[in-house]
Design a protein around this motif. Structure first.
Motif, PDB file in Angstrom:
ATOM      1  N   ASP A 415       0.861  -1.207   0.097  1.00  0.00           N
ATOM      2  CA  ASP A 415       0.045  -0.026   0.028  1.00  0.00           C
ATOM      3  C   ASP A 415       0.961   1.274  -0.145  1.00  0.00           C
ATOM      4  O   ASP A 415       1.340   1.744   0.942  1.00  0.00           O
ATOM      5  N   GLY A 416       1.133   1.796  -1.259  1.00  0.00           N
ATOM      6  CA  GLY A 416       2.036   2.920  -1.317  1.00  0.00           C
ATOM      7  C   GLY A 416       2.811   2.999  -2.594  1.00  0.00           C
ATOM      8  O   GLY A 416       2.487   2.238  -3.641  1.00  0.00           O
ATOM      9  N   SER A 417       3.566   3.898  -2.720  1.00  0.00           N
ATOM     10  CA  SER A 417       4.107   4.215  -4.060  1.00  0.00           C
ATOM     11  C   SER A 417       5.470   3.194  -4.277  1.00  0.00           C
ATOM     12  O   SER A 417       5.991   3.161  -3.138  1.00  0.00           O
ATOM     13  N   GLN A 418       5.612   2.945  -5.611  1.00  0.00           N
ATOM     14  CA  GLN A 418       6.632   1.992  -5.931  1.00  0.00           C
ATOM     15  C   GLN A 418       7.204   2.495  -7.373  1.00  0.00           C
ATOM     16  O   GLN A 418       6.518   3.046  -8.394  1.00  0.00           O
ATOM     17  N   THR A 419       8.407   2.548  -7.267  1.00  0.00           N
ATOM     18  CA  THR A 419       9.340   2.757  -8.450  1.00  0.00           C
ATOM     19  C   THR A 419       9.157   1.803  -9.807  1.00  0.00           C
ATOM     20  O   THR A 419       8.739   0.547  -9.394  1.00  0.00           O
ATOM     21  N   GLU A 420       9.650   2.140 -10.825  1.00  0.00           N
ATOM     22  CA  GLU A 420       9.706   1.207 -12.171  1.00  0.00           C
ATOM     23  C   GLU A 420      10.525   0.136 -11.752  1.00  0.00           C
ATOM     24  O   GLU A 420      11.468  -0.020 -11.004  1.00  0.00           O
ATOM     25  N   GLY A 421       9.804  -1.273 -12.000  1.00  0.00           N
ATOM     26  CA  GLY A 421      10.602  -2.311 -11.751  1.00  0.00           C
ATOM     27  C   GLY A 421       9.587  -3.655 -11.824  1.00  0.00           C
ATOM     28  O   GLY A 421       8.311  -3.487 -12.102  1.00  0.00           O
ATOM     29  N   ILE A 422      10.364  -4.808 -11.434  1.00  0.00           N
ATOM     30  CA  ILE A 422       9.486  -6.180 -11.418  1.00  0.00           C
ATOM     31  C   ILE A 422       9.507  -6.378  -9.830  1.00  0.00           C
ATOM     32  O   ILE A 422      10.734  -6.573  -9.038  1.00  0.00           O
ATOM     33  N   TYR A 423       8.266  -6.678  -9.185  1.00  0.00           N
ATOM     34  CA  TYR A 423       8.177  -7.030  -7.985  1.00  0.00           C
ATOM     35  C   TYR A 423       7.602  -8.363  -7.545  1.00  0.00           C
ATOM     36  O   TYR A 423       6.897  -8.819  -8.504  1.00  0.00           O
ATOM     37  N   LYS A 424       8.151  -8.959  -6.621  1.00  0.00           N
ATOM     38  CA  LYS A 424       7.738 -10.268  -6.135  1.00  0.00           C
ATOM     39  C   LYS A 424       7.231 -10.056  -4.693  1.00  0.00           C
ATOM     40  O   LYS A 424       7.962  -9.693  -3.669  1.00  0.00           O
ATOM     41  N   GLU A 425       5.753 -10.288  -4.348  1.00  0.00           N
ATOM     42  CA  GLU A 425       5.520 -10.301  -3.067  1.00  0.00           C
ATOM     43  C   GLU A 425       4.798 -11.753  -2.591  1.00  0.00           C
ATOM     44  O   GLU A 425       4.382 -12.601  -3.246  1.00  0.00           O
ATOM     45  N   THR A 426       4.988 -11.990  -1.327  1.00  0.00           N
ATOM     46  CA  THR A 426       4.654 -13.325  -0.635  1.00  0.00           C
ATOM     47  C   THR A 426       3.489 -13.308   0.209  1.00  0.00           C
ATOM     48  O   THR A 426       3.638 -12.277   0.855  1.00  0.00           O
ATOM     49  N   PHE A 427       2.560 -14.211  -0.010  1.00  0.00           N
ATOM     50  CA  PHE A 427       1.471 -14.455   0.945  1.00  0.00           C
ATOM     51  C   PHE A 427       1.633 -15.504   1.528  1.00  0.00           C
ATOM     52  O   PHE A 427       1.776 -16.623   1.126  1.00  0.00           O
ATOM     53  N   ASP A 428       1.630 -15.465   3.024  1.00  0.00           N
ATOM     54  CA  ASP A 428       1.760 -16.665   3.763  1.00  0.00           C
ATOM     55  C   ASP A 428       0.226 -17.046   4.408  1.00  0.00           C
ATOM     56  O   ASP A 428      -0.363 -16.119   5.083  1.00  0.00           O
ATOM     57  N   GLY A 429       0.006 -18.163   3.958  1.00  0.00           N
ATOM     58  CA  GLY A 429      -1.537 -18.654   4.365  1.00  0.00           C
ATOM     59  C   GLY A 429      -1.391 -19.570   5.544  1.00  0.00           C
ATOM     60  O   GLY A 429      -2.558 -20.325   5.618  1.00  0.00           O
ATOM     61  N   GLN A 430      -0.243 -19.373   6.448  1.00  0.00           N
ATOM     62  CA  GLN A 430      -0.349 -20.471   7.276  1.00  0.00           C
ATOM     63  C   GLN A 430      -1.435 -20.096   8.372  1.00  0.00           C
ATOM     64  O   GLN A 430      -1.932 -21.423   9.036  1.00  0.00           O
TER      65      GLN A 430
END
Length: 456
Positions: A415-430
Motif C-alpha cells: 500500500d504505497g508508491s513503488q518505482t519502476e521495476g519487477i516485484y515479487k510479494e509473498t502471501f503466507d497462508g499459514q
C-alpha cells in the motif's frame, strides 16, 4: 573363447563361400571374428563380468525360422545354468538394411553377436531375474552401437512408430529395442563405466528396478529427474532440430521428433496429462511482444515433472535450460533470453516417474518491465506460501490486497508508491483456512483481480 557350431548341408546350412580355401566357410569366420571382437570390447575393454565360465562359449549357427517360426537375428538361451547363443545362418531375407560398409549380411552378424553376448553378460549378473529382466533388450541394443559404431542397425528401431522420437507421449516402461537412445544418452554423457557400475548395483541386488539402480548411480531422485528431462531434450534436438554442440553424437541422422503443438509467442496451455516415463514436445516462434521470456509449469501432482527448453538463437547458437523443482506444486523460471534474439524454441514437458501419471499446465510469458503486467501467483494451488509477481514501467501508487471467497479482506501486502521495476510479494497462508482466495492489485485506480487456491 568360442566354439562355433555350424552345418554345411540341410536347412541349417551356412553359405558355402570359402575365399581363403581354409575349409571354413567365410560366414562362420565372420561369426567367429564378431564373437572375438564383442568379447574384447564388452569384457576386456569396457569391463563387464566375463560370462564364459568353462573353456569356451558355444555359438550355434542355425536357420532361426526353422526353430522359432520367425526370422530372428539371434537368441541367447539358458542351458545347465549357463547360456549359449544361436544366430541366423544366412540373413538372406526378412531383415532390414544397415550401414556396414561390408554389406548388410556382415553388419547383421556383427550386431547380433554384440547384442546376444551382452545378454550372456546380463545373465551372469542376475540370471535375468526381477524387473531389470524387462530392460534387457534396450541394454543389449546399446552394445551394438558401442562394439560396431558404423553398422547402425539400431536406426531401424528408433524409426519405429513407438520410439521416443516418434511417440514421446506414449511412455516407455520398461524400455526395449526402440529405447536404445535413452541408454545411449547416459553412455555418451558419462562414458561406458556408467553402465558397468549400474550393472554392478544390479548384480548385488538382482531384484532392484532399473530406475532405482540408475537413481543410485546418479546420486538420488532429484538428479535422476533432471537427467530424465535432459535426455528428452536430447531427443528433441535430433533430425531437423539437430544443431552444433548439443545432443547425441549422431543426432543429425536420427528421426525428427514428433511435436505435440506449435505456438507463436506466449503460451497458456490448458491442463494436460503425461504418462509414466514420457514427454511432450512443443515449439514456439518468437512473440510479437517485447521483453524477456519466462516459463511456468503448474497443476503438478507429483514431483517428477519438469521442463527442458532449447533456444535457437538468430546467430545459429543454441542454449539448453533445465527447469525442475521438486518442492513446489508449480514451477516458475525467468530467463535473460529476449524474444528478438530467438529464431525458435523447443520445449519439452517430461515426467520422470515410472509409477505415476501427472497433470500439468504449460505457460510461456513475455516479461517486459516497460508494461504493467500482473502474473498468476505461483505455486497455485499452494500449501502455505505463494508468490505474486507484477511489473510497472514507472513510479505508481500500488495496492495489493488479499480477499477470501466471501469478499472479506484478509491481508494487505502493498500500500504505497513503488518505482519502476519487477516485484515479487509473498502471501503466507499459514494462519488461514483452506479454500479459494483472491488477490486484487490496484495501479493508479486500475483494478486487476486473480484467483488462487490454498490447500493444507
Amino acid at each position: 573363447h568360442f566354439t562355433i557350431h555350424y552345418e554345411t548341408s540341410g536347412s541349417h546350412a551356412v553359405p558355402p563361400e570359402d575365399t581363403d580355401n581354409d575349409g571354413i566357410p567365410d560366414y562362420v569366420e565372420e561369426v567367429a571374428a564378431a564373437a572375438d571382437s564383442s568379447y574384447r570390447h564388452e569384457v576386456e575393454q569396457i569391463g563387464y563380468t566375463d560370462p564364459i565360465i568353462s573353456n569356451t562359449y558355444d555359438i550355434e549357427v542355425v536357420n532361426m525360422r526353422d526353430i522359432y517360426g520367425q526370422d530372428f537375428y539371434g537368441v541367447t538361451t539358458v542351458q545347465n545354468q549357463t547360456t549359449f547363443i544361436r544366430i541366423e545362418n544366412d540373413f538372406a531375407e526378412g531383415f532390414p538394411p544397415n550401414d556396414d560398409p561390408e554389406g548388410n549380411q556382415i553388419g547383421a552378424i556383427k550386431v547380433t553377436i554384440a547384442h546376444e553376448f551382452k545378454h550372456a553378460v546380463q545373465y551372469e549378473a542376475n540370471e535375468w531375474q526381477g524387473e531389470t529382466g524387462s530392460w534387457l533388450e534396450m541394454d543389449a541394443t546399446l552394445m551394438e552401437e558401442l562394439v560396431y559404431d558404423n553398422v547402425n542397425d539400431y536406426y531401424n528401431y528408433i524409426n519405429a512408430r513407438n520410439s521416443i522420437f516418434n511417440n514421446p507421449s506414449l511412455g516407455f516402461y520398461p524400455g526395449s529395442y526402440a529405447e536404445i537412445t535413452w541408454a545411449l544418452f547416459f553412455e555418451e554423457k558419462y562414458g561406458s563405466q556408467f553402465w558397468v557400475d549400474v550393472w554392478e548395483t544390479i548384480k548385488a541386488n538382482p531384484f532392484i528396478s532399473m530406475i532405482d539402480a540408475l537413481t543410485i548411480q546418479l546420486g538420488g531422485p532429484d538428479s535422476f529427474n533432471q537427467h530424465y528431462i535432459e535426455s528428452q531434450l536430447w531427443h528433441y534436438a535430433s533430425g531437423n532440430n539437430a544443431s552444433q554442440g548439443f545432443g547425441f553424437e549422431e543426432r543429425a541422422f536420427y528421426p525428427t521428433p514428433n511435436i505435440s503443438d506449435n505456438f507463436t509467442g506466449d503460451i497458456s496451455q490448458p491442463s494436460d496429462t503425461l504418462n509414466v516415463l514420457s514427454a511432450k514436445y512443443f515449439e514456439t516462434a518468437p512473440s510479437p511482444f517485447p521483453g524477456n521470456i519466462a516459463f511456468t509449469l503448474s497443476e503438478l501432482v507429483n514431483p517428477n515433472i519438469g521442463l527442458g527448453v532449447l533456444a535457437f538463437f538468430n546467430d545459429g547458437s543454441v542454449e539448453p535450460l533445465i527447469i525442475y523443482n521438486d518442492q513446489q506444486e508449480s514451477i516458475y523460471s525467468e530467463t535473460d533470453w529476449s524474444w528478438d534474439e530467438i529464431e525458435k524454441m523447443g520445449i519439452v514437458a517430461a515426467n520422470g516417474s515410472y509409477q505415476q501419471q501427472t497433470k500439468y499446465a504449460l505457460g510461456v510469458q513475455s516479461i517486459d518491465p516497460q508494461m504493467v503486467r500482473i502474473e498468476q501467483n505461483y505455486p497455485n494451488p499452494f500449501n502455505q506460501q505463494t508468490t505474486i509477481r507484477y511489473s510497472i514501467p514507472e513510479q505508481k501508487d500500488v495496492q495489493l490486497e488479499i480477499f477470501d471467497v466471501l469478499g472479506r479482506k484478509v491481508a494487505t501486502l502493498v500500500d504505497g508508491s513503488q518505482t519502476e521495476g519487477i516485484y515479487k510479494e509473498t502471501f503466507d497462508g499459514q494462519n488461514y483456512a483452506s479454500g479459494i482466495y483472491f488477490y486484487r492489485i490496484i495501479f493508479d485506480g486500475e483494478v486487476t483481480t486473480k484467483k488462487m487456491t490454498l490447500i493444507k
